[in-house]
Design an enzyme around this catalytic site. Structure first.
Site, PDB file in Angstrom:
ATOM      1  CE  LYS A 120      -3.569  -2.482  -0.255  1.00 42.87           C
ATOM      2  NZ  LYS A 120      -3.924  -2.746  -1.549  1.00 42.87           N
ATOM      3  NE  ARG A 147       1.086  10.129 -16.911  1.00 48.44           N
ATOM      4  CZ  ARG A 147      -0.006   9.766 -17.091  1.00 48.44           C
ATOM      5  NH1 ARG A 147      -0.425   9.263 -15.931  1.00 48.44           N
ATOM      6  NH2 ARG A 147      -0.832   9.647 -18.166  1.00 48.44           N
ATOM      7  CE  LYS A 178      -2.456  13.016 -18.221  1.00 53.02           C
ATOM      8  NZ  LYS A 178      -3.408  13.360 -19.352  1.00 53.02           N
ATOM      9  CG  HIS A 189      -6.162   8.944  -6.001  1.00 49.88           C
ATOM     10  ND1 HIS A 189      -5.867   8.354  -6.832  1.00 49.88           N
ATOM     11  CD2 HIS A 189      -5.008   9.420  -5.343  1.00 49.88           C
ATOM     12  CE1 HIS A 189      -4.622   7.943  -6.926  1.00 49.88           C
ATOM     13  NE2 HIS A 189      -4.116   8.904  -6.160  1.00 49.88           N
ATOM     14  CG  HIS A 194      -8.407   3.457  -1.896  1.00 50.11           C
ATOM     15  ND1 HIS A 194      -9.415   2.405  -1.577  1.00 50.11           N
ATOM     16  CD2 HIS A 194      -7.266   2.757  -2.492  1.00 50.11           C
ATOM     17  CE1 HIS A 194      -8.823   1.261  -1.811  1.00 50.11           C
ATOM     18  NE2 HIS A 194      -7.687   1.317  -2.370  1.00 50.11           N
ATOM     19  CE  LYS A 199     -12.692   3.509 -22.112  1.00 48.39           C
ATOM     20  NZ  LYS A 199     -12.147   4.552 -22.517  1.00 48.39           N
ATOM     21  CD  GLN A 215     -12.121  -1.756  -7.421  1.00 51.45           C
ATOM     22  OE1 GLN A 215     -12.325  -2.173  -6.378  1.00 51.45           O
ATOM     23  NE2 GLN A 215     -10.819  -1.547  -7.670  1.00 51.45           N
ATOM     24  NE  ARG A 258     -18.247  11.088 -10.697  1.00 52.67           N
ATOM     25  CZ  ARG A 258     -17.778  10.692  -9.768  1.00 52.67           C
ATOM     26  NH1 ARG A 258     -18.749   9.788  -8.814  1.00 52.67           N
ATOM     27  NH2 ARG A 258     -16.730  10.800  -9.070  1.00 52.67           N
TER      28      ARG A 258
END
Length: 314
Positions: free
Chosen positions: A123, A136, A138, A146, A149, A204, A211, A266
């Site tokens: 982790k 990058r 992003k 994100h 988690h 994808k 999940q 989204r």
């Protein structure tokens, strides 16, 4: 007042030291909760404040080769973790029902402890996911989910393997999570390989379904505890926390599925830069995994702040 507070903290720290399972005490990052908490706080601060500001006036780095290598390593590492979980109990001696915490000094117990710690340590390696996003530029993918988690998982797992490193039925969710990460990082690796691999990424959309399946499996497995006539699991609190974790993230990802694939609110914004084959220069990831969520409503970084969606700000 301050002296009493410090005294309480010291007493709690000493209590943890006495309760730490001696079989895992010498592993890296297991000596004190202060070390891992400080590390994760630095990660959060870097992700939402320092990193974006450092990159504000710089051009994004092109890290495709590094990302391909990184994702391949993560696939291999998580595959090994799954194998070790299976061999240390889940495919050998466990019943898949009321499997108790192993407090013995058997080779199988030590094998479970090693893989539990390796899962925990992985982790921290996954924090590089965010570093790649920052370098990058992003920022739209560095969502609250994100960051939450990536910081929440290692923090909670420290407590788990400190007190119960061979956790029996409490380790099932880790094995399932590592299995999902084999699939996930395979996708990321192909995605980083460039437009020529776009045709292999048709699935994808189903990453979110994978999940959701993960959380259903975890919740069903751990829910058995509430319907058994007798299960003397030594730390029932772990059962309750795992169940709440599974349900909580199932609801979060179900909402993403509805918003992204049913309402279409989204979906990620495509890059403006085309290439000769009509696809974008870099594939877009639509994965609600608490890691890499490309939110179409997320604003790009312009002023040193990260905006999540239309109204949420960290």
């Amino acid at each position: 007042m301050l002296q009493e507070a410090l005294s309480s903290i010291v007493k709690f720290h000493n209590y943890l030291q006495s309760r730490t399972d001696p079989r895992v005490r010498d592993y890296p990052l297991m000596q004190s909760p202060l070390h891992m908490t400080a590390l994760l706080l630095v990660y959060v601060f870097f992700s939402v404040y320092v990193g974006p500001r450092l990159m504000a006036n710089r051009k994004p780095f092109h890290l495709n080769t590094a990302m391909i290598i990184y994702n391949l390593c993560m696939v291999l590492m998580n595959g090994y973790i799954v194998y070790e979980f299976l061999m240390s109990g889940w495919a050998t001696t466990f019943t898949w029902r009321c499997d108790l915490i192993d407090t013995s000094s058997s080779p199988q117990a030590y094998r479970m402890i090693r893989v539990a710690w390796l899962f925990y340590f992985s982790k921290y390696i996954e924090l590089l996911d965010t570093l790649f996003f920052v370098l990058r530029k992003k920022q739209s993918q560095i969502t609250f989910l994100h960051v939450f988690h990536h910081s929440f998982m290692p923090w909670t797992w420290w407590w788990g393997i400190t007190l119960t490193p061979a956790g029996g039925m409490g380790s099932f969710h880790a094995m399932v999570n590592a299995t999902v990460h084999v699939i996930m990082y395979s996708y990321y690796g192909l995605s980083a390989a460039g437009p020529r691999f776009q045709k292999y990424l048709w699935w994808k959309k189903y990453m979110t379904a994978i999940q959701l399946t993960q959380f259903i499996l975890v919740s069903i497995h751990i829910s058995q505890y509430y319907f058994m006539e007798k299960c003397d699991y030594q730390v029932p609190m772990w059962i309750h926390l795992i169940w709440m974790y599974g349900v909580f993230f199932f609801l979060l990802f179900s909402n993403f599925w509805v918003q992204a694939y049913i309402k279409g609110k989204r979906l990620p914004v495509m890059d403006d830069k085309p290439v000769q084959n009509g696809s974008t220069s870099e594939p877009i990831k639509v994965v609600a995994n608490g890691k890499h969520v490309g939110n179409g409503n997320a604003h790009q970084y312009t002023n040193g702040k990260i905006l999540i969606g239309k109204v949420k700000e960290i």
